[in-house]
Design an enzyme around this catalytic site. Sequence first.
Site, PDB file in Angstrom:
ATOM      1  N   LEU A 188     -11.830 -32.223  23.767  1.00 22.45           N
ATOM      2  CA  LEU A 188     -13.005 -31.683  23.092  1.00 22.45           C
ATOM      3  C   LEU A 188     -13.662 -30.616  23.957  1.00 22.45           C
ATOM      4  O   LEU A 188     -13.589 -30.666  25.186  1.00 22.45           O
ATOM      5  CB  LEU A 188     -14.025 -32.791  22.827  1.00 22.45           C
ATOM      6  CG  LEU A 188     -13.723 -33.866  21.774  1.00 22.45           C
ATOM      7  CD1 LEU A 188     -12.583 -34.781  22.201  1.00 22.45           C
ATOM      8  CD2 LEU A 188     -14.969 -34.709  21.524  1.00 22.45           C
ATOM      9  N   CYS A 189     -14.335 -29.670  23.294  1.00 24.24           N
ATOM     10  CA  CYS A 189     -15.216 -28.725  23.971  1.00 24.24           C
ATOM     11  C   CYS A 189     -14.437 -27.831  24.942  1.00 24.24           C
ATOM     12  O   CYS A 189     -13.508 -27.142  24.546  1.00 24.24           O
ATOM     13  CB  CYS A 189     -16.334 -29.502  24.652  1.00 24.24           C
ATOM     14  SG  CYS A 189     -17.733 -28.526  25.225  1.00 24.24           S
ATOM     15  N   ILE A 190     -14.779 -27.841  26.230  1.00 20.38           N
ATOM     16  CA  ILE A 190     -14.130 -27.008  27.240  1.00 20.38           C
ATOM     17  C   ILE A 190     -12.849 -27.638  27.776  1.00 20.38           C
ATOM     18  O   ILE A 190     -12.021 -26.956  28.401  1.00 20.38           O
ATOM     19  CB  ILE A 190     -15.112 -26.716  28.402  1.00 20.38           C
ATOM     20  CG1 ILE A 190     -14.594 -25.619  29.338  1.00 20.38           C
ATOM     21  CG2 ILE A 190     -15.401 -27.994  29.193  1.00 20.38           C
ATOM     22  CD1 ILE A 190     -14.441 -24.257  28.698  1.00 20.38           C
TER      23      ILE A 190
ATOM     24  N   PRO B 280      -9.969 -28.396  26.517  1.00 19.35           N
ATOM     25  CA  PRO B 280      -8.687 -27.745  26.222  1.00 19.35           C
ATOM     26  C   PRO B 280      -8.291 -26.677  27.238  1.00 19.35           C
ATOM     27  O   PRO B 280      -7.096 -26.430  27.445  1.00 19.35           O
ATOM     28  CB  PRO B 280      -8.914 -27.150  24.831  1.00 19.35           C
ATOM     29  CG  PRO B 280      -9.907 -28.075  24.202  1.00 19.35           C
ATOM     30  CD  PRO B 280     -10.837 -28.449  25.320  1.00 19.35           C
TER      31      PRO B 280
ATOM     32  N   THR C  26     -10.623 -29.728  19.610  1.00 17.40           N
ATOM     33  CA  THR C  26     -11.738 -29.412  18.716  1.00 17.40           C
ATOM     34  C   THR C  26     -12.869 -28.806  19.550  1.00 17.40           C
ATOM     35  O   THR C  26     -13.032 -29.171  20.724  1.00 17.40           O
ATOM     36  CB  THR C  26     -12.203 -30.677  17.962  1.00 17.40           C
ATOM     37  OG1 THR C  26     -13.123 -30.323  16.925  1.00 17.40           O
ATOM     38  CG2 THR C  26     -12.861 -31.676  18.893  1.00 17.40           C
TER      39      THR C  26
END
Length: 216
Positions: free
Chosen positions: A134-136, A138, A188
């Site tokens: 999630l968020c950063i 990835p 995401t």
Amino acid sequence: MTKIAVILSGCGVFDGAEIHESVLTMLAIHRAGADYQCFAPDMDQHHVLNHMNGEEMPETRNVMIEASRISRGDIKPLSAYTAADYDALIMPGGFGAAKNLSSFAFDGPDCTVNTDLVAALTSTRNAGKPIGALCISPAVLAKVFDGVDLTIGQDEGVAGAINAMGCTHKQTNHGDVVVDEASKIVTTPCYMLDANISQIADGAEACVKQVIALTK
């Protein structure tokens, strides 16, 4: 019962794990009929920030001890993670992913990633088990894996860094997920977009749903 490892990076958006994303991920896992175990590296976090004014504080905190605030004390060191014991792995966001789990916040595409996290991620993928981020988070996956479709939403700078590290960024909006079927990686954007807590819940639920689907 599906058992998912949740990797935390401290406690607090600016220097650790994003609390809303972490809690809503765990909630989504339970509501999907699965269970989770939290992990975090047993190490000092990069720095400690005052979350009211953003100023650095003259103290040292341990990533795993701070993360135990979110997990209510039930946490294991990341070095103890064994892919065979879990069906999937999920990483909530927060700057801790880019400061404690990696150096992405400071070094961009030239970052390094915590060795225990690299071992956890590679062993999970080698076992054919899914990974969610999630968020950063990835961006951390982009440093570890090549040729994966990922999303952090719409931030051009981070998207460019993901592409520079050999992965492909896909633009997304609230609640969207990108599923790389070949790699079994689900991502995401969550708070990488200007989001409210309901939109974070949508993203966490969608990510968890797709991750669990890939365990079948």
